[in-house]
Design an enzyme around this catalytic site. Structure first.
Site, PDB file in Angstrom:
ATOM      1  N   ASP A 262       0.858  -1.185   0.000  1.00 34.68           N
ATOM      2  CA  ASP A 262       0.000   0.000   0.000  1.00 34.68           C
ATOM      3  C   ASP A 262       0.891   1.231   0.000  1.00 34.68           C
ATOM      4  O   ASP A 262       1.815   1.347   0.831  1.00 34.68           O
ATOM      5  CB  ASP A 262      -0.904   0.000   1.233  1.00 34.68           C
ATOM      6  N   ASN A 270      -1.787  13.415  -3.864  1.00 34.26           N
ATOM      7  CA  ASN A 270      -2.838  13.984  -4.709  1.00 34.26           C
ATOM      8  C   ASN A 270      -3.196  15.395  -4.266  1.00 34.26           C
ATOM      9  O   ASN A 270      -3.368  16.295  -5.105  1.00 34.26           O
ATOM     10  CB  ASN A 270      -4.090  13.100  -4.658  1.00 34.26           C
ATOM     11  N   HIS A 275      -3.639  15.167  -9.032  1.00 36.25           N
ATOM     12  CA  HIS A 275      -3.927  13.764  -9.364  1.00 36.25           C
ATOM     13  C   HIS A 275      -3.013  13.228 -10.459  1.00 36.25           C
ATOM     14  O   HIS A 275      -2.743  12.020 -10.508  1.00 36.25           O
ATOM     15  CB  HIS A 275      -5.390  13.617  -9.770  1.00 36.25           C
ATOM     16  N   ASP A 279      -1.104   9.774 -10.245  1.00 39.89           N
ATOM     17  CA  ASP A 279      -1.143   8.730 -11.274  1.00 39.89           C
ATOM     18  C   ASP A 279       0.263   8.265 -11.639  1.00 39.89           C
ATOM     19  O   ASP A 279       0.499   7.066 -11.868  1.00 39.89           O
ATOM     20  CB  ASP A 279      -1.853   9.245 -12.529  1.00 39.89           C
ATOM     21  N   GLU A 305      -4.632   2.595  -4.185  1.00 38.90           N
ATOM     22  CA  GLU A 305      -3.176   2.625  -4.078  1.00 38.90           C
ATOM     23  C   GLU A 305      -2.641   1.332  -3.484  1.00 38.90           C
ATOM     24  O   GLU A 305      -1.558   1.290  -2.933  1.00 38.90           O
ATOM     25  CB  GLU A 305      -2.722   3.821  -3.234  1.00 38.90           C
TER      26      GLU A 305
END
Length: 405
Positions: A262, A270, A275, A279, A305
């Site tokens: 994770d 973010n 964002h 990404d 994630e």
């Protein structure tokens, strides 16, 4: 109408239906070059049947006989073109076209030999056999993994090549192939030859249709199971493939481990950098997983994630080393769009399958280990010692690794 004439009409109809079927596959996906080549081959097969059917109408049948030969040989070359596109093999087009030209010229001149001459019949049939064996060689030389249908196709191509090579001897055994081209369709040999042609043309076409449809379905399934951002399996795809990998490892009696990761503080990435930067973090971590994973490993993005990778043939100690190596390497990677001094980290949970468990149990324990890593401050690896109450050697090893013994 003779039996051979009737079968010739069947061949014409079947070739048309097969050409339409391959075109339907091609229209489903414009990138299906193999289907287009195969459709073209069976269209040529229709033309061949039409020419054969018209031969009795000619007083001098030399040209239509040669035309029928050339068209059918071109159909086999087009079929091989489809095979080459399907199996990723470079086809020697120039030698094949030269072969078509030289054999067509040879067939033109052997018309001067006695009609029942073995050389004359062999000149007409052996080029077809050669093209079938070329098709066999194409499939054989492919670097793709050949499944049962592909091996069946190879067997039918070999049998088809042998039947073409045997036709001169079949013609001799059945009393020849008619006193002249106009009488060919009335001969017993024509009935046998056209019947064999129908059987093998249909068998090859159905096998190729099955193979192409199989590939289309596999592609559709792959797209439905792939996460577009990470290009790893999505949760559904990962679960399906991981369950299969676990079952395979259990059958082989080898260990299998699961690593769940994770990304730490992903929401803050973010929020702070946008964002698009988030990404890129996901893409970077997924790319690293793809490079680190072996061919038999199964990796997926199972949440926003959150990632997982199943490691068949890997015990708990080795899986922990894999997780530690991934954690350390990812923590040192620069991410496009983030400040140079900003590094992203990830937390990992590791578990090894116990004989009494299934995949869901393994997933649950690895997830619990991941939460332990999160609670321990993140950017670390924690392992699951095994099912509650299990103090097997594997459990002892796990506890030793995690510092609990």
């Amino acid at each position: 109408m003779s039996g051979a004439n009737f079968i010739l009409l069947i061949n014409l109809s079947v070739a048309g239906l097969l050409a339409a079927s391959f075109m339907a596959v091609a229209f489903h996906d414009v990138g299906r070059a193999p289907a287009r080549w195969l459709a073209f081959g069976y269209l040529l097969g229709m033309a061949y049947s039409a020419i054969e059917f018209s031969i009795p109408a000619f007083s001098d049948a030399r040209l239509p006989v040669v035309a029928a030969f050339a068209v059918f040989l071109a159909a086999t070359i087009a079929f091989n073109g489809g095979l080459a596109r399907k199996y990723g093999v470079a086809l020697p087009w120039k030698p094949m076209l030269l072969f078509l030209l030289t054999t067509t010229i040879a067939v033109y001149f052997v018309q001067d030999l006695p009609r029942q001459s073995l050389i004359r019949i062999m000149a007409y049939q052996l080029p077809y056999a050669v093209m079938q064996f070329v098709g066999l060689a194409i499939v054989w030389s492919s670097r793709q993994m050949l499944a049962r249908l592909d091996r069946m196709l190879m067997a039918v191509l070999a049998a088809s090549g042998l039947q073409f090579a045997s036709k001169p001897f079949i013609a001799h055994a059945l009393g020849g192939w008619g006193a002249n081209p106009q009488a060919y369709l009335q001969s017993n040999y024509a009935l046998v030859s056209q019947s064999l042609g129908t059987v093998f043309a249909l068998a090859l076409a159905l096998l190729m249709l099955a193979i192409l449809v199989r590939d289309v379905l596999a592609e559709v399934t792959s797209k439905s199971e792939t996460d577009t951002l990470s290009r790893l399996l999505n949760r559904g795809g990962f679960t399906r493939h991981a369950e299969l990998a676990v079952l395979g490892a259990m059958r082989q009696g080898v260990p299998v481990a699961l690593v769940i990761a994770d990304l730490d503080h992903f929401k803050s990435v973010n929020d702070s950098f946008g964002h698009a930067s988030g990404d890129r973090v996901i893409e970077t971590f997924a790319g690293f997983l793809r490079e680190a994973a072996a061919a038999h490993h199964v990796a997926g993005r199972i949440g926003g994630e959150e990632f997982a990778i199943i490691l068949p043939g890997t015990n708990l100690a080795a899986a922990r080393l894999f997780a530690e190596g991934t954690r350390s390497a990812f923590g040192g990677l620069p991410i496009d769009g983030l400040p140079a001094d900003n590094r992203c980290t990830a937390s990992f949970g590791v578990a090894e399958l116990h004989p009494s468990e299934d995949f869901a149990d393994l997933m649950r324990r690895a997830d619990q280990a991941l939460y332990q890593a999160k609670n321990a401050g993140r950017d670390c690896v924690r392992v699951s010692a095994g099912p509650a109450g299990n103090w097997s050697s594997a459990g002892m090893e796990a506890r030793a690794i995690s510092g609990k013994v």
